[in-house]
Write a protein that holds these residues in place. Sequence first.
Motif, PDB file in Angstrom:
ATOM      1  N   PHE A  60       3.496   3.928 -13.247  1.00 32.22           N
ATOM      2  CA  PHE A  60       4.574   3.793 -12.275  1.00 32.22           C
ATOM      3  C   PHE A  60       4.857   2.311 -12.058  1.00 32.22           C
ATOM      4  O   PHE A  60       4.127   1.444 -12.559  1.00 32.22           O
ATOM      5  CB  PHE A  60       4.196   4.461 -10.949  1.00 32.22           C
ATOM      6  CG  PHE A  60       2.922   3.933 -10.349  1.00 32.22           C
ATOM      7  CD1 PHE A  60       2.944   2.910  -9.417  1.00 32.22           C
ATOM      8  CD2 PHE A  60       1.691   4.453 -10.731  1.00 32.22           C
ATOM      9  CE1 PHE A  60       1.768   2.419  -8.859  1.00 32.22           C
ATOM     10  CE2 PHE A  60       0.512   3.972 -10.187  1.00 32.22           C
ATOM     11  CZ  PHE A  60       0.546   2.951  -9.249  1.00 32.22           C
ATOM     12  N   VAL A  61       5.898   2.030 -11.300  1.00 34.05           N
ATOM     13  CA  VAL A  61       6.190   0.656 -10.896  1.00 34.05           C
ATOM     14  C   VAL A  61       5.539   0.424  -9.537  1.00 34.05           C
ATOM     15  O   VAL A  61       5.821   1.141  -8.565  1.00 34.05           O
ATOM     16  CB  VAL A  61       7.704   0.400 -10.822  1.00 34.05           C
ATOM     17  CG1 VAL A  61       7.984  -0.996 -10.255  1.00 34.05           C
ATOM     18  CG2 VAL A  61       8.337   0.546 -12.205  1.00 34.05           C
ATOM     19  N   ASN A  62       4.643  -0.558  -9.483  1.00 29.83           N
ATOM     20  CA  ASN A  62       3.927  -0.880  -8.251  1.00 29.83           C
ATOM     21  C   ASN A  62       4.870  -1.496  -7.225  1.00 29.83           C
ATOM     22  O   ASN A  62       5.575  -2.459  -7.508  1.00 29.83           O
ATOM     23  CB  ASN A  62       2.783  -1.847  -8.567  1.00 29.83           C
ATOM     24  CG  ASN A  62       2.054  -2.309  -7.326  1.00 29.83           C
ATOM     25  OD1 ASN A  62       1.658  -1.490  -6.501  1.00 29.83           O
ATOM     26  ND2 ASN A  62       1.888  -3.620  -7.184  1.00 29.83           N
ATOM     27  N   ASP A  63       4.874  -0.931  -6.028  1.00 28.90           N
ATOM     28  CA  ASP A  63       5.745  -1.432  -4.958  1.00 28.90           C
ATOM     29  C   ASP A  63       4.941  -2.002  -3.798  1.00 28.90           C
ATOM     30  O   ASP A  63       5.488  -2.325  -2.745  1.00 28.90           O
ATOM     31  CB  ASP A  63       6.656  -0.310  -4.458  1.00 28.90           C
ATOM     32  CG  ASP A  63       7.926  -0.840  -3.801  1.00 28.90           C
ATOM     33  OD1 ASP A  63       8.316  -1.988  -4.093  1.00 28.90           O
ATOM     34  OD2 ASP A  63       8.522  -0.115  -2.985  1.00 28.90           O
ATOM     35  N   TYR A  95       9.789   4.268 -17.608  1.00 31.60           N
ATOM     36  CA  TYR A  95       9.353   5.608 -17.987  1.00 31.60           C
ATOM     37  C   TYR A  95       8.625   5.487 -19.318  1.00 31.60           C
ATOM     38  O   TYR A  95       8.831   4.526 -20.074  1.00 31.60           O
ATOM     39  CB  TYR A  95      10.522   6.591 -18.107  1.00 31.60           C
ATOM     40  CG  TYR A  95      10.067   8.027 -18.082  1.00 31.60           C
ATOM     41  CD1 TYR A  95       9.722   8.640 -16.885  1.00 31.60           C
ATOM     42  CD2 TYR A  95       9.951   8.762 -19.257  1.00 31.60           C
ATOM     43  CE1 TYR A  95       9.274   9.950 -16.840  1.00 31.60           C
ATOM     44  CE2 TYR A  95       9.505  10.072 -19.231  1.00 31.60           C
ATOM     45  CZ  TYR A  95       9.167  10.666 -18.024  1.00 31.60           C
ATOM     46  OH  TYR A  95       8.706  11.960 -17.989  1.00 31.60           O
ATOM     47  N   ALA A  96       7.780   6.476 -19.621  1.00 27.39           N
ATOM     48  CA  ALA A  96       7.002   6.431 -20.854  1.00 27.39           C
ATOM     49  C   ALA A  96       6.647   7.830 -21.311  1.00 27.39           C
ATOM     50  O   ALA A  96       6.525   8.758 -20.502  1.00 27.39           O
ATOM     51  CB  ALA A  96       5.728   5.609 -20.660  1.00 27.39           C
ATOM     52  N   ALA A 334       5.186   2.940  -4.453  1.00 28.54           N
ATOM     53  CA  ALA A 334       5.372   3.149  -5.893  1.00 28.54           C
ATOM     54  C   ALA A 334       6.741   3.773  -6.161  1.00 28.54           C
ATOM     55  O   ALA A 334       7.376   4.346  -5.275  1.00 28.54           O
ATOM     56  CB  ALA A 334       4.269   4.047  -6.443  1.00 28.54           C
ATOM     57  N   SER A 335       7.187   3.660  -7.421  1.00 23.68           N
ATOM     58  CA  SER A 335       8.420   4.299  -7.881  1.00 23.68           C
ATOM     59  C   SER A 335       8.286   4.544  -9.390  1.00 23.68           C
ATOM     60  O   SER A 335       7.298   4.129 -10.015  1.00 23.68           O
ATOM     61  CB  SER A 335       9.647   3.425  -7.589  1.00 23.68           C
ATOM     62  OG  SER A 335       9.572   2.195  -8.301  1.00 23.68           O
ATOM     63  N   SER A 336       9.266   5.202  -9.984  1.00 17.76           N
ATOM     64  CA  SER A 336       9.349   5.447 -11.429  1.00 17.76           C
ATOM     65  C   SER A 336       8.059   6.055 -12.006  1.00 17.76           C
ATOM     66  O   SER A 336       7.429   5.481 -12.897  1.00 17.76           O
ATOM     67  CB  SER A 336       9.671   4.144 -12.165  1.00 17.76           C
ATOM     68  OG  SER A 336      10.941   3.659 -11.841  1.00 17.76           O
TER      69      SER A 336
END
Length: 341
Positions: A60-63, A95-96, A334-336
Amino acid sequence: MTPKRRLLILAVAVVVLAGLGTGFVLHAASRADDRNTARRGGPGVSAGPVALTGADRVAFVNDAPGPRRSHVAAVESSDPGGARTASGLTCARFYAAKGTGVCLQSGLGLVSQTNQAVIVDAALHTRHTFALAGTPSRARVSPSGRFAAWTVFVGGESYGAAFFSTRTSIVDTRTWQLMPNLEDFTTMLDGRRYHAVDDNFWGVTFAADDDTFYATLGTGGRTYLMKGSVSRRTLTSVGVQNVECPSLSPDGTRIAFKKRVLNGASLWHEYVLDLRTLRATPLAEHHSVDDQATWLDDHTLAYALPHEGDVKSTDLWSVPADGTGTPHLLIPDASSPAPLR
């Protein structure tokens, strides 16, 4: 009806409404407590390698506030709220799948804003970079890792704006052939070839056959679920309207999507569509979800919601895909999300 009976009915109604109101308040307070508990102290973030291979983890993208904010991170699926490892790769969207990642980046250059899509390998090393025509919005990778797709805002800033324009692209990560704009595909709407100046496509989601995909078409003030073919360069309406940001289940039988619940307003409810019956089931999340939900498995969806009173920061929540249960805080700050299967 006697005055005494009227009074009794009124009293019962007041009690029922008061109970409902209390329930809603307690539900909201409980979710706020979940957020605040997660925020106190915050999740542990350590720098280290993040690999897109292996199982039982979520990228994920760390927020979380700090020097690793906006970096791609990963946690164990069994402890999603626990300590996370953050890589050196920064993304606005990510994304992965199968060892291939797509990272949409947005930053300020010397003269103007620079936006790019970066295709990375399993170790997050750059394989190829593409310039973006606008602000990052959505990103997806096909289950095999062969295709990557992204949507950007060319005009406007959100799907809730009165006027916005998008551009959606697909790239073959084997040949690096870029399909720069889905508007160049042949579009069939309600059985007829269709094209309009206000056509907008967004929110690609791929099937497992490395050809079929789904996306949203916005035109004439309406949105449609479209089924696409990469090889034939076609998009055909499925017969369902008011569908945005579709997400195909791992078993390929259902589409999660956000449905606008009030015309002209940025309010969406999350649904799951059965592709065999075209029956849509509302999910238990009652907050407005402006996200492309992700299937963690065949039974659970994850999506981002802003912090209460802090629209610049988001948490990841999960909810059952069959309309039952209640939402749960999955990964704070978090996001994505991208499950690494």
